[in-house]
Design an enzyme around this catalytic site. Structure first.
Site, mmCIF file in Angstrom:
data_model
loop_
_atom_site.group_PDB
_atom_site.id
_atom_site.type_symbol
_atom_site.label_atom_id
_atom_site.label_comp_id
_atom_site.label_asym_id
_atom_site.label_seq_id
_atom_site.Cartn_x
_atom_site.Cartn_y
_atom_site.Cartn_z
ATOM 1 N NE ARG A 28 -3.835 0.545 2.010
ATOM 2 C CZ ARG A 28 -5.045 0.604 2.583
ATOM 3 N NH1 ARG A 28 -5.250 1.386 3.627
ATOM 4 N NH2 ARG A 28 -6.047 -0.120 2.112
ATOM 5 C CG HIS B 174 -8.473 -0.131 -2.519
ATOM 6 N ND1 HIS B 174 -7.704 -1.241 -2.231
ATOM 7 C CD2 HIS B 174 -9.072 0.232 -1.332
ATOM 8 C CE1 HIS B 174 -7.833 -1.544 -0.955
ATOM 9 N NE2 HIS B 174 -8.646 -0.676 -0.396
ATOM 10 C CD GLN C 54 -12.940 -1.907 -0.416
ATOM 11 O OE1 GLN C 54 -12.101 -1.801 0.452
ATOM 12 N NE2 GLN C 54 -14.146 -2.404 -0.175
ATOM 13 C CG ASP D 12 -13.885 6.030 -0.398
ATOM 14 O OD1 ASP D 12 -13.853 5.951 0.847
ATOM 15 O OD2 ASP D 12 -12.860 5.952 -1.101
ATOM 16 C CB CYS E 121 -14.193 1.001 0.561
ATOM 17 S SG CYS E 121 -13.701 2.728 0.738
ATOM 18 N NE ARG F 93 -10.479 -5.584 0.753
ATOM 19 C CZ ARG F 93 -9.675 -4.595 1.132
ATOM 20 N NH1 ARG F 93 -10.173 -3.536 1.747
ATOM 21 N NH2 ARG F 93 -8.383 -4.622 0.872
#
Ligand code: CP
Ligand code: NVA
Length: 302
Positions: free
Chosen positions: A103, A130, A133, A220, A260, A288
């Site tokens: 990340r 992402h 996700q 988001d 998310c 996830r």
């Protein structure tokens, strides 16, 4: 040849459906403690240059529940924080590890790691994308609906990394995606140029145009990691995009609300919506873990 997961485009539609089936199996068997030994004798490094709760914990567990060992490498404690190059870091880690989950800020950095690493590299979020996700999000919609056919997904707010990955996923899976964002915060050419079927993406400044036909309503944060300098400006610009009861007045009765997480409650979404019966945010977060097991399975088998 090693496989990476950098943009999401590495998976074809049929691969994704195969992963969905596998994810279902991982999900139902987890409590029975029937873990596989797919990653036995494998050590996977987790480099995080930004904070994380879900991605870090779910990857650590996914690796360990598949029989491997996860090694957390906080970005500020490794020598890249003092200027060591990606090439040197990746070349050295290639002699210790069997995979890297990263990340960071720039997408190019993850791609550079993939270039030098001798093992799979997984994008765990960049400013641009992402993909892990989006994989779990489409799994969640599929799990709830039984199909993705005819699904219309409305994304409201900042066209950020999560929105970009949802667009790429929609393109691969043939899902119609409607994006409602203020001017200057709409999907950029950088992502649209990756879309093969442009008919699946519709963009407008007005969320109300799309709300009545949406099966899924997704938002988001207005302030992604790295955007903190623009808090006051962004709060003003995005206020009309808050997902609240008024904005959803014309929504379908059984629409699904997704986020998310982490959420800035009562900024991009009100408590009333995120805590409503339409909200599936915790199921989304749980998935996830299960999806990342399938992803590891895809990258490490055959
Ligand atoms: N959704 C997500 O990636 O959450 P974290 O930042 O907690 O990993
Ligand atoms: N868009 C958010 C996602 C966090 C999981 C960010 O980049 O901060």
């Amino acid at each position: 040849m090693k496989k990476d997961f950098l943009t999401g485009r590495e998976l074809r539609e049929q691969d994704i459906y195969h992963l969905f089936d596998l994810t279902k199996t991982y999900k139902t068997s987890r409590r029975k403690k029937r873990f596989t030994s797919l990653l036995k004798n494998h050590t996977i490094g987790l480099i995080f240059n930004k904070p994380s709760t879900r991605t870090r914990v779910s990857f650590q567990l996914a690796v360990e529940e598949l029989g491997g060992r996860a090694l957390y490498l906080s970005g500020d404690t490794i020598q890249t924080s003092r200027g060591e190059t990606v090439k040197d870091t990746a070349s050295v880690l290639s002699r210790y590890l069997d995979g890297l989950v990263i990340r960071t800020y720039k997408q190019e950095e993850v791609e550079e790691y993939a270039q030098w690493c001798l093992f799979p590299v997984i994008n765990a979020l960049t400013d641009f994308l992402h993909p892990c996700q989006a994989l779990a999000d489409y799994f969640t919609i599929w799990e709830l609906n039984g199909t993705l056919k005819d699904i219309k997904l409305l994304y409201i707010g900042d066209s950020n990394n999560v929105c970009n990955s949802l667009i790429i996923g929609a393109d691969i899976l043939g899902v119609k995606i409607m994006v409602a964002s203020p001017e200057n915060y709409q999907p950029r050419d950088e992502v649209l140029s990756l879309v093969k079927n442009r008919d699946i993406v519709v963009v407008d400044t007005d969320p109300l145009k799309f709300v009545p036909e949406a099966d899924v309503i997704y938002t988001d944060t207005w302030i992604s990691m790295g955007d903190e300098k623009e808090v006051e400006e962004r709060k003003k610009i995005f206020q009309p995009y808050q997902v609240n009861k008024k904005l959803l007045a014309e929504a379908k009765k059984n629409f699904i609300f997704m986020h998310c997480l982490p959420a800035h409650r009562n900024w991009e979404v009100t408590d009333e919506v995120i805590d409503s019966k339409n909200s599936v945010v915790y199921q989304q977060a749980e998935n996830r873990l299960h999806c990342q097991k399938s992803l590891l399975h895809f990258l490490y088998s055959g």
